[in-house]
Design an enzyme around this catalytic site. Sequence first.
Site, short mmCIF file in Angstrom:
data_model
loop_
_atom_site.label_atom_id
_atom_site.label_comp_id
_atom_site.label_asym_id
_atom_site.label_seq_id
_atom_site.Cartn_x
_atom_site.Cartn_y
_atom_site.Cartn_z
CB SER A 160 -29.74 -6.45 2.22
OG SER A 160 -29.77 -6.52 0.81
CE1 TYR B 244 -24.47 -8.48 2.20
CE2 TYR B 244 -26.35 -8.70 0.73
CZ TYR B 244 -25.63 -7.97 1.66
OH TYR B 244 -26.09 -6.74 2.05
CE LYS C 86 -26.79 -7.83 4.95
NZ LYS C 86 -26.60 -6.95 6.12
#
Length: 334
Positions: free
Chosen positions: A138, A151, A155
Amino acid sequence: MSQTVVVTGASAGVGRAVVREFARRGASIGLLARGQAGLDAAAGEVAAAGGRALALPVDVADPDQVEAAADAVEAEFGPIDVWVNCAFAGVFAPFTEVRPAEFKRVTEVTYLGFVHGTQAALARMVPRDAGTIVQAGSALGERSIPLQSAYCGAKHAILGFTSSVRTELMHDKSNVRITVVQLPALNTPQFSWVLSRLPRRPQPVPPIYQPEVAARGIVHAADHPRRKQYCVGGSTTATVLANRLFPGLLDRYLARTGFDSQQTDQEARPPAPDNLWKPVDGMDGRDHGAHGSFDDASHGRSCQLWATEHARPLAALAAAGALAAAGLARRTRT
């Protein structure tokens, strides 16, 4: 010859779109996810497209479940050629409002899920000296934003661990490849089932792309895995570049805009089931497919991805143009 592919997070969103891309090639696909309803629907799509599917309810946070799934796929279809890690979970809330158990759960799924998938894939690929692993990354793995601390942390961790593994494979002169595909904001079902404590409904930060754009980028990376990293979407490329050049400026910009840009104008609904602990597309749920609720605001194509997919002919065309220009310049001087 048909490929054998494993996709985690295969029941919905990007993983579901990746499954459809490989199915169109007639691949044999191991579908790993928690949601049985989504898995069953995905398996039906694979069969309709001419591929073969093995739907396996798996929580990627559990390494034993991932290992058993890998065994099942190879027993059914033969050696795994490509392993795609897509599964993730998230929480939309300021860090101070995220409970320790929730942060741990996001990390176990979104980061350790990739670790477990990579370990299972390498255990089978390294002895054969063949195979490819694609990590669905991402832009937030390069540039963190507010309200998604768990999150973003996961990542970022994926990038660090994947780089380490890649250098080990290079040291061993292995023919096994591992690459990361950095993805933009996507119109997936996560925004309707993510655990959120925001006052308004969560949304992807514009510009928003359809999950099929991400899927095409992931499949392209699986076909051309020698590059360390791919970016999908002009916004991803711009974010990565801007973060390297002006990280402090981006901090201040996101502090001002990052809260509003991740919320719609609609007030949050009363608490609804979220997929952090239990799949929303389980046996007692419904199939959510690949798309979320932002179709009208999403792009179905990416010029940047098209250029990546056609990099060689574009480079050849540019070289031919340069040679022609040089020849014209010489003739003009004479």
